[in-house]
Design a protein around this motif. Structure first.
Motif, mmCIF file in Angstrom:
data_model
loop_
_atom_site.group_PDB
_atom_site.id
_atom_site.type_symbol
_atom_site.label_atom_id
_atom_site.label_comp_id
_atom_site.label_asym_id
_atom_site.label_seq_id
_atom_site.Cartn_x
_atom_site.Cartn_y
_atom_site.Cartn_z
ATOM 1 N N GLU A 100 12.494 -3.099 3.553
ATOM 2 C CA GLU A 100 11.760 -3.350 2.351
ATOM 3 C C GLU A 100 11.892 -2.566 1.188
ATOM 4 N N ASP A 101 11.778 -3.073 -0.097
ATOM 5 C CA ASP A 101 11.954 -2.360 -1.334
ATOM 6 C C ASP A 101 10.519 -1.885 -2.000
ATOM 7 N N PRO A 102 10.259 -0.577 -1.661
ATOM 8 C CA PRO A 102 9.116 -0.208 -2.308
ATOM 9 C C PRO A 102 8.935 -0.098 -3.835
ATOM 10 N N ASN A 103 10.255 -0.096 -4.325
ATOM 11 C CA ASN A 103 10.112 -0.166 -5.947
ATOM 12 C C ASN A 103 9.721 -1.727 -6.546
ATOM 13 N N THR A 104 10.350 -2.610 -5.646
ATOM 14 C CA THR A 104 10.033 -3.824 -6.166
ATOM 15 C C THR A 104 8.589 -4.469 -5.523
ATOM 16 N N HIS A 105 8.064 -3.568 -4.727
ATOM 17 C CA HIS A 105 6.623 -4.024 -4.376
ATOM 18 C C HIS A 105 5.711 -3.569 -5.442
ATOM 19 N N ILE A 106 5.993 -2.486 -6.010
ATOM 20 C CA ILE A 106 5.081 -1.929 -6.706
ATOM 21 C C ILE A 106 5.181 -2.597 -8.151
ATOM 22 N N ALA A 107 6.322 -3.121 -8.689
ATOM 23 C CA ALA A 107 6.416 -3.972 -9.875
ATOM 24 C C ALA A 107 5.873 -5.235 -9.466
ATOM 25 N N ASP A 108 5.870 -5.911 -8.469
ATOM 26 C CA ASP A 108 5.198 -7.304 -8.153
ATOM 27 C C ASP A 108 3.831 -7.080 -8.031
ATOM 28 N N PHE A 109 3.537 -5.798 -7.672
ATOM 29 C CA PHE A 109 1.842 -5.565 -7.535
ATOM 30 C C PHE A 109 1.364 -5.330 -9.042
ATOM 31 N N LEU A 110 1.960 -4.699 -9.898
ATOM 32 C CA LEU A 110 1.442 -4.384 -11.065
ATOM 33 C C LEU A 110 1.508 -5.548 -12.112
ATOM 34 N N GLU A 111 2.668 -6.539 -11.602
ATOM 35 C CA GLU A 111 2.580 -7.703 -12.423
ATOM 36 C C GLU A 111 1.152 -8.589 -12.446
ATOM 37 N N ILE A 112 0.603 -8.520 -10.873
ATOM 38 C CA ILE A 112 -0.442 -9.448 -10.784
ATOM 39 C C ILE A 112 -1.677 -8.601 -11.370
ATOM 40 N N CYS A 113 -1.711 -7.523 -10.999
ATOM 41 C CA CYS A 113 -2.740 -6.476 -11.759
ATOM 42 C C CYS A 113 -2.866 -6.403 -13.342
ATOM 43 N N ASP A 114 -1.701 -6.750 -14.078
ATOM 44 C CA ASP A 114 -1.519 -6.790 -15.405
ATOM 45 C C ASP A 114 -2.221 -8.109 -16.006
#
Length: 212
Positions: A100-114
């Protein structure tokens, strides 16, 4: 001094508008009060010692405290919709697996939060409340294992998360893949270039200069 203890042993003199109480047996009074303090301490110690092993074995809520100290929210009527939580659970989940890619996870998570904002509510308040919903299995166990209240900002959360799932050893391996990258047999230049950019994207902290 408390005159109610033994009024006969005290003398009172007036000094202006104030009354000064004089105790002719001050040493005896002091010893008596120190003795009372020691007795009270001994009683409390005895009560603590009388706790049984069962008392110590009973679970408490202390150990169930969250590792995240969520920022307070002053705004009225703030609510994170259940649809947002469900969206994160359905589309952005990190299990803590090696592939799993932790950087991609954070990017996808922030996309929803924003996608939503609320006046008077900071980004940290929203992100720290939602991030636990984006973790499951080993990753969720890791988050719960951190000391209670050890994370209070989003930067701390992201740093701890990346330090856990993108350690220096993983960075070194992927950096080696980048610096030794070659075009495969039968691979078009376009596909090779896209594959190379994907490597760079997975290691945003690679440190390589653009010209290099």
């Amino acid at each position: 001094m408390n005159q109610a203890e033994n009024p006969s042993q005290y003398m009172t003199r007036n000094s202006g508008n104030e009354s000064i109480v004089y105790d002719p047996k001050i040493d005896r009074t002091l010893h008596r009060r120190l003795r009372a303090l020691k007795q009270g301490k001994a009683k409390r110690t005895k009560m603590a010692e009388q706790r049984t092993m069962m008392d110590y074995a009973k679970p408490t809520l202390t150990g169930a405290a969250s590792s995240i100290e969520r920022p307070a929210i002053a705004a009225n009527n703030f609510e994170i919709k259940s649809t947002i939580i469900q969206m994160i659970k359905n589309t952005v989940q990190f299990c803590g697996l090696a592939n799993e890619d932790p950087n991609t996870h954070i990017a996808d998570f922030l996309e929803i939060c924003d996608t939503f904002k609320h006046n008077g509510v900071s980004d940290d308040a929203v992100r720290l409340r939602l991030f636990p919903f984006s973790l499951k299995d080993k990753a969720k166990t890791w988050l719960n294992s951190l000391p209670a209240g050890s994370i209070s900002t989003w930067d701390e959360m992201a740093s701890r998360f990346l330090a856990k799932y993108f350690p220096p050893s993983k960075t070194a391996n992927m950096w080696n893949d980048i610096t030794t990258f070659t075009q495969q047999d039968g691979e078009s230049l376009y596909k090779s270039w896209e594959r190379y950019k994907e490597l760079l994207r997975k290691v945003p902290h690679h440190g390589l200069l653009v010209w290099l």
